[in-house]
Design an enzyme around this catalytic site. Structure first.
Site, PDB file in Angstrom:
ATOM      1  N   ASN A   1      -4.406   4.827  -2.189  1.00  0.00           N
ATOM      2  CA  ASN A   1      -4.741   3.412  -2.689  1.00  0.00           C
ATOM      3  C   ASN A   1      -6.358   3.274  -2.964  1.00  0.00           C
ATOM      4  O   ASN A   1      -6.794   2.255  -3.382  1.00  0.00           O
ATOM      5  CB  ASN A   1      -4.327   2.285  -1.562  1.00  0.00           C
ATOM      6  CG  ASN A   1      -2.883   2.325  -1.246  1.00  0.00           C
ATOM      7  OD1 ASN A   1      -2.441   2.468  -0.129  1.00  0.00           O
ATOM      8  ND2 ASN A   1      -2.309   2.302  -2.258  1.00  0.00           N
TER       9      ASN A   1
ATOM     10  N   ALA B   1       0.995  -1.199   0.011  1.00  0.00           N
ATOM     11  CA  ALA B   1       0.018   0.036   0.092  1.00  0.00           C
ATOM     12  C   ALA B   1       0.863   1.347   0.113  1.00  0.00           C
ATOM     13  O   ALA B   1       2.076   1.100  -0.243  1.00  0.00           O
ATOM     14  CB  ALA B   1      -1.053   0.059   1.272  1.00  0.00           C
ATOM     15  N   SER B   2       0.345   2.611   0.131  1.00  0.00           N
ATOM     16  CA  SER B   2       1.154   3.607   0.008  1.00  0.00           C
ATOM     17  C   SER B   2       0.249   5.036   0.085  1.00  0.00           C
ATOM     18  O   SER B   2      -0.864   4.919  -0.219  1.00  0.00           O
ATOM     19  CB  SER B   2       1.812   3.764  -1.297  1.00  0.00           C
ATOM     20  OG  SER B   2       1.603   2.519  -2.247  1.00  0.00           O
ATOM     21  N   ASN B   3       0.830   5.950   0.511  1.00  0.00           N
ATOM     22  CA  ASN B   3       0.312   7.218   0.299  1.00  0.00           C
ATOM     23  C   ASN B   3       1.118   8.222  -0.359  1.00  0.00           C
ATOM     24  O   ASN B   3       2.319   7.904  -0.367  1.00  0.00           O
ATOM     25  CB  ASN B   3       0.231   8.065   1.700  1.00  0.00           C
ATOM     26  CG  ASN B   3      -0.395   7.116   2.813  1.00  0.00           C
ATOM     27  OD1 ASN B   3      -1.274   6.501   2.856  1.00  0.00           O
ATOM     28  ND2 ASN B   3       0.222   7.084   3.985  1.00  0.00           N
TER      29      ASN B   3
END
Length: 778
Positions: A488, A217-219
């Site tokens: 995401n 996942a990521s921001n």
């Protein structure tokens, strides 16, 4: 890690033979700065690859060597067939028994496919990969197998690396969000031995955005000139990847004078920068929500479950037998074989209770990234780009990024969202035409089951570099001078004031409830620009950006805590499964909790488990989700509804029981509960689960602790001034996997204290911070 003193930098040369004096094919200069970050300079791609391979091996030789065992399908031979290949072994996110993992990689990396993939590479990419393999092998030869780190010292499974090994690794990365999610389902599929009833699909098997099931996942937030203190762009990137295994990031800086000058971080085996910055722009990636894979429901022949109707004629499934070597436990090996079955659409899988191979129906999985061998070429084009326009062109035309969005900012004050990844080309019209009625409800749950007929093959486009994928000019793209963001969710709210709409659900869906991190990211930006976050001014700079993105606020607390505090007044014991649970003490802890996942916060574990319970019963929200107000809904608790209040109380009781089962004491501060286990001692880790906290940390309960397995990994914050990039970075788990290395936990200790490293980029900055320098050549 092998080092040379700085004073020896000018004359230091490591050479293997007299051929070096003639004209070295591979040559690189490696300068290490603080925290072991290598700055690699070479005259060409072969030299850059050589330097990266050598430097990476210095820090992580055993991890990459073991991954070669994995992608070659040889784990059963060396480590045992029935050993689980999970999050604590070097191979990271392949959750399968070694036997199944091996069969899968024998299928994924068949020689014909690997050789074809190699032929697809550009001459630059070939030079990069060949150089990387040569540099890795050079380090092993220089060090000697008997002197390698303990994890692979004199290991029988360690061998020289080849460029084709790296192609196998690239194919493994491309498959990470597709076929690699279904190893057991693919490996165990076989024709039914007796007639059985087909069950309808009941679960979102291909859903890739659940942080408990999917560890990637990521921001990212890109800020344009209207949102920053100096009118130039600013980027904040924060991918959430495994803290163990091959999908750890590695910091590095690559320079070919006049061609590339790029710094950032990459996954293991990449001779290019995946996330980083140049003189003029910075970028990060976020794991996307688009779909590179779909299922096909095959209507089987009534007399033979290995034949199916394609809409025009009966066709036979193709059987392929693959073999692996398995340790016999006595120093030898034995061979095992397994059959793989495929239709024209892809391999057949079998998911018990969901997508079963029965006497009447079988399911094929088509993953576009199975044919995508353009990843290194895309990232290298990004590394070479001179502007954000060239960056966008690279992602949009080569179209080799497998499963992430690109978020970028530049020195002119532009912010870019580019959802340019490999996506199955299935239009909204095709979804209506080719998804049978019983599978239509699954579309909203992000599982696409097309009818297994010729007329339902993915659509082709002459503009796309690969059959059956969406061309780049039809993928979401947004340029802004205020901000773009992603956490995401789909491209819909890349900017909340300019929604991206009208796409096929496989590209980007809309009008659905957003995850807490998305809502929190948008709120972070809005509060700053409106001057409502309690900090001076209303613009972003490199001092307030980490304060508002790294403060460990829990979003559900922001929208529910006051109401839950009211529920906690005068609560009585709650009965769960005939067991009475006293919730008064827990309520006292919750009411006193400060709403964050900071190290000194008391109550987060309790809140986390309670919030998890409440997500299972969305009817308790006072204000339901409203697509016209997606950032602020749902919220609140129905205080006037006795049934809802009782459900909320039962959720708290279940949370208490869950923590008791995990032996977690919710009276302790988070620093005593959540830790990363490292040789030499455990290190406290701040942050919370990714569905609720921007600083996403995902632990597993182990021995009375929450042991961190993945989450915030490479943090990058980049702005620009008149001289170029001003960058800070942090690798949460540090550069090296070798416990004997000085860079095993040095940045992890920084992360504990929320301290950043200043990233030296110019030649002057590198010289001022240099700790060692060496030239390698052969």
């Amino acid at each position: 890690m092998q080092k040379l003193s700085l004073c020896a930098a000018v004359g230091a040369t490591l050479m293997m033979s007299s051929a070096v004096a003639k004209s070295p094919r591979y040559e690189a200069e490696i300068t290490r700065t603080s925290y072991g970050v290598p700055h690699i300079k070479a005259k060409d791609e072969a030299g850059i690859g050589y330097g990266v391979g050598y430097a990476y091996a210095q820090d992580n030789v055993c991890m990459l060597a073991e991954e070669m065992v994995t992608v070659n399908g040889e784990r059963s031979k060396y480590f045992g067939a029935d050993v689980a290949n999970g999050p604590d072994v070097q191979s990271g996110v392949i959750f399968a028994l070694n036997r199944n993992s091996d069969f899968y990689f024998k299928w994924l990396n068949q020689p014909s496919l690997v050789n074809a993939a190699w032929k697809e590479q550009t001459s630059e990419v070939k030079a990069l990969l060949q150089g990387y393999a040569r540099g890795f092998n050079r380090f092993v030869a220089d060090t000697g197998r008997a002197n390698l780190p303990v994890a692979c010292r004199n290991a029988t499974w360690l061998r020289d690396l080849t460029e084709l090994d790296l192609i196998k690794l690239m194919r493994r990365y491309a498959a990470a969000a597709g076929t690699a999610q279904f190893i057991d389902a693919l490996v165990t599929a076989k024709p039914p031995v007796a007639t059985r009833t087909t069950r309808d699909a009941t679960a979102p098997v291909l859903d890739n955005d659940d942080p408990d099931r999917q560890s990637l996942a990521s921001n990212a937030i890109a800020l344009g000139k209207d949102a920053t203190w100096n009118g130039r762009g600013v980027l904040f990137g924060n991918p959430h990847f495994p803290w163990n295994g091959i999908m750890r990031f590695y910091q590095m800086h690559l320079t070919i004078p006049g061609k590339i000058d790029v710094m950032g971080a990459s996954l293991s085996g990449f001779p290019v920068v995946n996330i980083g910055f140049t003189q003029h722009f910075a970028w990060s990636h976020t794991v996307n929500r688009s779909k590179s894979a779909t299922l096909y429901a095959l209507k089987l022949d009534a007399t033979d479950p290995t034949k199916y109707w394609d809409g025009k004629r009966t066709r036979s499934l193709v059987k392929q037998t693959l073999s692996i070597d398995v340790s016999d436990g006595n120093g030898g090996t034995k061979q095992e074989s397994r059959e793989f079955w495929s239709s024209e659409f892809g391999p057949v899988l079998h998911v018990p209770g969901q997508f079963e191979w029965s006497a009447t129906t079988a399911y094929s999985l088509r993953d576009a990234n199975f044919e995508n061998n353009r990843a290194v070429a895309t990232w290298y084009a990004m590394n070479k780009a001179r502007s954000i326009d060239e960056l966008q062109k690279a992602t949009q035309t080569i179209l080799g990024i497998p499963w992430v969005n690109t978020i970028a900012a530049d020195d002119r004050g532009n912010a870019l969202f580019a959802g340019h990844a490999v996506v199955a080309n299935v239009s909204s019209e095709m979804l209506q035409r080719c998804v049978d009625e019983k599978y239509q409800p699954l579309i909203k749950r992000r599982t696409i089951v097309l009818r297994g007929e010729e007329s339902c093959r993915w659509e082709k486009s002459a503009k796309a570099p690969q059959d059956g994928i969406v061309p780049g000019d039809r993928l979401p793209t947004l340029r802004r001078t205020d901000y773009v963001q992603n956490a995401n969710d789909s491209a819909w709210l890349a900017n909340a004031s300019a929604p991206l709409v009208g796409f096929s659900p496989l590209i980007s869906d809309q009008d659905y409830e957003q995850a807490a991190r998305t809502r929190l990211g948008i709120q972070i930006v809005d509060d700053r620009l409106q001057g409502k976050d309690g900090l001076p001014g209303n613009k972003f700079d490199l001092s307030n950006l980490p304060q508002v993105t790294f403060n460990n606020r829990v979003h559900t607390a922001m929208i529910l805590k006051d109401d839950l505090n009211q529920v906690c007044k005068n609560v009585e014991p709650v009965t769960i499964d005939s067991k009475q649970v006293d919730v008064q003490d827990a309520c006292s802890v919750f009411v006193a909790w400060n709403g964050t996942a900071e190290l000194d916060s008391v109550g987060y574990p309790l809140a986390k488990e309670w919030f998890d319970e409440l997500r299972k019963v969305p009817q308790v929200f006072a204000v339901p989700f409203n697509a016209a107000d997606p950032v602020n809904t749902p919220r609140g608790v129905k205080h006037d509804d006795a049934a809802s209040v009782q459900t909320v109380k039962q959720g708290l009781a279940r949370a208490i029981l869950t923590l008791q089962k995990q032996s977690i004491d919710f009276h302790k501060p988070l620093r005593d509960v959540q830790k990363i286990k490292r040789d030499g001692g455990d290190i406290p880790v701040h942050g919370g689960v990714g569905r609720d906290v921007y600083n996403a940390i995902h632990p597993l309960p182990e021995g009375g602790l929450w042991s961190v397995k993945h989450g915030t990994s490479y943090l990058q914050m980049v702005g620009f001034d008149d001289n170029g990039p001003v960058a800070k970075g942090l690798l949460a788990y540090s550069q090296s996997t070798d416990p004997a290395s000085p860079h095993y936990v040095d940045q992890t200790l920084l992360f504990e204290k929320k301290q950043w490293q200043t990233l030296p980029f110019t030649a002057e900055q590198i010289r001022a911070d240099a700790k060692s320098s060496a030239r390698i050549a052969e």
